[in-house]
Scaffold this active site. Structure first.
Site, mmCIF file in Angstrom:
data_model
loop_
_atom_site.group_PDB
_atom_site.id
_atom_site.type_symbol
_atom_site.label_atom_id
_atom_site.label_comp_id
_atom_site.label_asym_id
_atom_site.label_seq_id
_atom_site.Cartn_x
_atom_site.Cartn_y
_atom_site.Cartn_z
ATOM 1 N N SER A 136 0.856 -1.187 0.000
ATOM 2 C CA SER A 136 0.000 0.000 0.000
ATOM 3 C C SER A 136 0.892 1.238 0.000
ATOM 4 C CB SER A 136 -0.878 0.015 1.255
ATOM 5 O OG SER A 136 -1.525 1.259 1.419
ATOM 6 N N TYR A 149 -2.014 -0.916 10.255
ATOM 7 C CA TYR A 149 -2.095 -1.209 8.825
ATOM 8 C C TYR A 149 -0.853 -0.701 8.095
ATOM 9 C CZ TYR A 149 -3.751 -1.192 4.004
ATOM 10 O OH TYR A 149 -3.872 -1.398 2.645
#
Length: 192
Positions: A136, A149
């Site tokens: 990401s 995350y």
């Protein structure tokens, strides 16, 4: 990939979702199967790998796309507000639940490592095999409020670099994709 003749196995924790995705690919005239699999359980992955091998042949390309976040790995504010540390309505950095952080890390990092351990064995000794991990942009430029995350995706990016070197002499190419930020049903509360 389906339009170019690839046989595709969709692995998902939800077997109904896996089969629905496989059916969409079959509707294009391609070969696809849906396989129930838990990327955090080696036994489940080994059973899935055996099914893929039996029905489609050995794995040439592994796309590790499992991932996500959890509210217990998320802070309630972008910036620490010292005056509101005792506010029961807010989760500060100091209130992050280790179990929530562990869930996020396991899903993103171990959910990449374990499938790679299982499916890369089918790639050994064969040319042209690849692994693509989904990281990401939050791994490189962390969004506020989602430390678990962001850290887990940074681990995926680092692991990808390590794995690329580790598998280089075995002929397995390893790369990662780092999608940017886009609104999904899963993350709309965080982004909005």
């Amino acid at each position: 990939m389906a339009k170019n003749g690839a046989k595709i196995a969709i692995l998902d924790l939800n077997p109904v979702a896996a089969e629905a995705a496989a059916q969409q690919i079959r509707d294009l005239g391609a070969t696809a199967i849906g396989v129930a699999c838990n990327v955090l359980q080696r036994e489940s992955l080994e059973a899935a790998a055996a099914q893929v091998l039996a029905e489609l042949g050995p794995c040439d390309l592994l796309l590790n796309g499992a991932g996500g976040n959890h509210p217990k790995g998320t802070t309630g504010q972008e910036f620490l507000d010292v005056d509101r540390l005792d506010d029961p309505e807010l989760t500060s950095f100091f209130d992050l639940d280790p179990a929530g952080v562990e869930f996020v890390f396991n899903l993103n990092f171990l959910g990449t490592l374990l499938p790679t351990q299982v499916f890369a064995r089918q790639m050994l000794g064969r040319s042209g095999c690849s692994i693509v991990n989904v990281s990401s942009m939050s791994a490189f430029c962390p969004l506020t409020k989602i430390p678990a995350y962001s850290a887990a995706k940074a681990a995926v990016s680092n692991f990808t670099q390590w794995l690329a070197v580790h598998f280089s002499k075995a002929g397995i190419r390893v790369n990662a994709l780092a999608p940017g930020f886009f609104l999904t049903q899963q993350n709309h509360k965080i982004i909005d």
